[in-house]
Write an enzyme that holds these catalytic residues in place. Structure first.
Site, PDB file in Angstrom:
ATOM      1  N   GLU A 128       1.015  -1.296   0.077  1.00 16.87           N
ATOM      2  CA  GLU A 128       0.034   0.173   0.046  1.00 16.87           C
ATOM      3  C   GLU A 128       0.762   1.325   0.011  1.00 16.87           C
ATOM      4  O   GLU A 128       0.632   2.396  -0.732  1.00 16.87           O
ATOM      5  CB  GLU A 128      -1.258  -0.127   1.109  1.00 16.87           C
ATOM      6  N   VAL A 131       2.732   3.733  -3.169  1.00 12.05           N
ATOM      7  CA  VAL A 131       2.167   4.671  -4.045  1.00 12.05           C
ATOM      8  C   VAL A 131       1.300   5.711  -3.246  1.00 12.05           C
ATOM      9  O   VAL A 131       0.638   5.031  -2.301  1.00 12.05           O
ATOM     10  CB  VAL A 131       1.265   4.325  -5.070  1.00 12.05           C
ATOM     11  N   LYS A 204       5.797   4.677  -9.622  1.00 15.30           N
ATOM     12  CA  LYS A 204       4.342   4.572  -9.036  1.00 15.30           C
ATOM     13  C   LYS A 204       3.217   4.473 -10.176  1.00 15.30           C
ATOM     14  O   LYS A 204       2.202   4.013 -10.132  1.00 15.30           O
ATOM     15  CB  LYS A 204       4.267   5.862  -8.314  1.00 15.30           C
TER      16      LYS A 204
HETATM   17  N1  HSE Z   1      10.197  10.337  -2.624  1.00 12.94           N
HETATM   18  C1  HSE Z   1       8.724  10.005  -2.562  1.00 12.94           C
HETATM   19  C2  HSE Z   1       8.073  11.331  -2.903  1.00 12.94           C
HETATM   20  C3  HSE Z   1       8.568   9.361  -1.256  1.00 12.94           C
HETATM   21  O1  HSE Z   1       8.721  12.252  -2.562  1.00 12.94           O
HETATM   22  O2  HSE Z   1       6.767  11.162  -3.215  1.00 12.94           O
HETATM   23  C4  HSE Z   1       7.074   8.830  -1.281  1.00 12.94           C
HETATM   24  O3  HSE Z   1       6.996   7.619  -2.248  1.00 12.94           O
END
Ligand code: HSE
Ligand code: NDP
Length: 427
Positions: A128, A131, A204
């Site tokens: 979970e 993403v 993602k």
């Molecule tokens: N580095 C990622 C972001 C962390 O800034 O969204 C969360 O997946």
């Protein structure tokens, strides 16, 4: 019976999770009926100063010890990266241990193979937090919406870049300063170029598209542009035209197949995504029966992400106790990925031109020959240096590129200073 938990990593996410598993053990037990006992934690350095002091007897620098420990029934992978995380997860699944991971890079690259592995031993592999940080989005896609033939998933899925764009556009912050802030707050990846270049969002997008459309979409099949080349002047011009700039992940399914892309995008300032500020993420999901759904909330950071991981831990622990085998929640079938050149969108184009008679006609002719229709044009400046801003109607990616390339032949053109895709419901 206590469920033995082993952690691979205890950094921003793992540390926040560990604190709650240890400090809230009784309260969690009262709320869930589960006794979750941390039995081993692998880190790189046992001497590192940490926000949450890990009891020494739990620590090891050998992650194999976590996976190989017979007292560990459930492995939480929060170390990040493809290696050694991928092999450790595979070994844990093979050994019949449930696995929870926050690692989108791993799930995007090897998710289908690892889910197959989990199905073979009949254990859970839950992700979970991979993403949207604290936003529930994987479970809605794989369970609540499992019966809906979804047509689109679109959203802001990287907190660091949304934080950067918000600080730059609203406060005039410099790119480097805003990036340092995002790193200090624990939003950024170990290598923040993964955020800025769009590759974190690509991972993602690949996960979301695969789950939404039931076809494995590999990160290499996702078109990617990051925010490195975004110029403050275009953010400002966009604002005067009624747009807000966001790094969007967009996955569409049509008759021709699936298109998945990540790029800076102007959205109408009235669009709900325009109001998603700072580290927040938001994911739109569309289907013929359910209509439009919006999932939004904190997209990164230890606390929110640990909440998502903890939810998976509780779910996986319940399944371990229910035994003996878990039915796989995810299945993939065939599907066509449409070449990116065929995708269709509107464009914002900024040209530096000489302000000579016939400039507009020449530019319009070049666009017309490439089958790109111009919706609106604005001009600023006079004489040697003028700026033309154009918004096009929907155009094929390949056609817009051909139009821009053909401008190079015009004497009056100084530079194609920017071309940014526009997501707008206006015709
Ligand atoms: N580095 C990622 C972001 C962390 O800034 O969204 C969360 O997946
Ligand atoms: P961190 O870099 O803060 O933590 C990584 C942890 O793993 C550290 O404890 C580190 O040890 C340990 N580690 C790394 N490599 C090894 C190794 N080879 N052997 C033993 N231990 C190792 O990462 P995050 O917590 O930020 O991220 C973890 C995962 O969660 C990543 O996949 C990330 O993409 C994902 N994620 C992160 C979010 C966030 O907001 N940060 C949000 C959503 C997902 P040590 O502490 O000694 O250095």
């Amino acid at each position: 019976m206590a469920i033995g938990i082993g952690l691979l990593g205890s950094g921003v996410v793992g540390g926040a999770l560990l604190r709650r598993l240890i400090e809230d053990r009784q309260a969690l037990g009262a709320r869930t009926g589960l006794d979750l006992e941390v039995r081993k934690v692998a880190v790189r350095s046992v001497d590192k100063a940490r926000d949450f002091t890990i009891p020494r007897h739990l620590l090891t620098t050998d992650p194999e010890e976590v996976v190989g420990d017979p007292g560990v029934h459930l492995v939480v992978e929060v170390m990040g990266g493809l290696n050694p995380a991928g092999e450790l997860v595979r070994k844990a699944l093979r050994a019949g241990k449930a696995v929870v991971t926050a690692n989108k890079e791993l799930m995007a690259a090897r998710g289908s193979e690892l889910l197959d592995e989990a199905a073979k031993t009949g254990v859970s592999l839950l992700f979970e937090a991979s993403v949207g940080g604290g936003i529930p989005i994987i479970r809605p896609l794989t369970e609540t919406l499992a019966g809906e033939p979804l047509s689109r998933v679109m959203g802001i899925v990287n907190g660091t870049t949304n934080y950067l764009l918000t600080r730059m556009s609203e406060d005039g912050a410099q790119f480097e300063d805003a990036l340092h802030e995002a790193q200090a707050k624990g939003y950024a990846e170990a290598d923040p170029t993964a955020d800025v270049s769009g590759s974190d969002a690509v991972a993602k997008a690949a996960i979301l598209a695969s789950l939404a459309f039931g076809t494995v979409v590999h990160p290499a099949q996702v078109y990617r542009e990051g925010i490195e080349d975004v110029q403050a002047v275009d953010v400002a011009y966009g604002a005067t035209l009624g747009y807000v700039l966001k790094l969007l992940a967009i996955a569409d399914k049509a008759e021709e197949g699936i298109t998945v892309r990540v790029h800076p995008t102007f959205v109408d300032s009235s669009h709900p995504l325009a109001a998603v500020r700072g580290v927040a993420n938001a994911v739109f999901v569309e289907g013929p029966e359910v209509g439009e759904l919006l999932f939004s909330g904190p997209g990164a950071g230890g606390g929110p992400t640990a909440t998502a991981v903890l939810g998976d831990v509780i779910d996986a622990a319940r399944e371990l106790l229910a035994g003996p085998r878990v039915t796989p929640r995810v299945r993939f079938g065939p599907g066509r990925i449409v070449p990116f050149e065929e995708s269709i969108t509107k464009w914002y184009v900024r040209l530096r031109v000489l302000d000579a008679p016939g400039v507009l006609a020449a530019v319009a002719a070049a666009f017309g020959q490439a089958d790109v229709s111009i919706k609106s044009v604005w001009q600023e400046g006079r004489g040697d240096e003028a700026t033309l801003l154009m918004i096009t109607h929907d155009a094929k990616e390949a056609n817009l590129r051909a139009a821009v390339a053909s401008l190079a032949d015009l004497d009056i053109l100084k530079e194609v200073a920017a071309s940014i895709r526009v997501q707008s419901d206006e015709p």
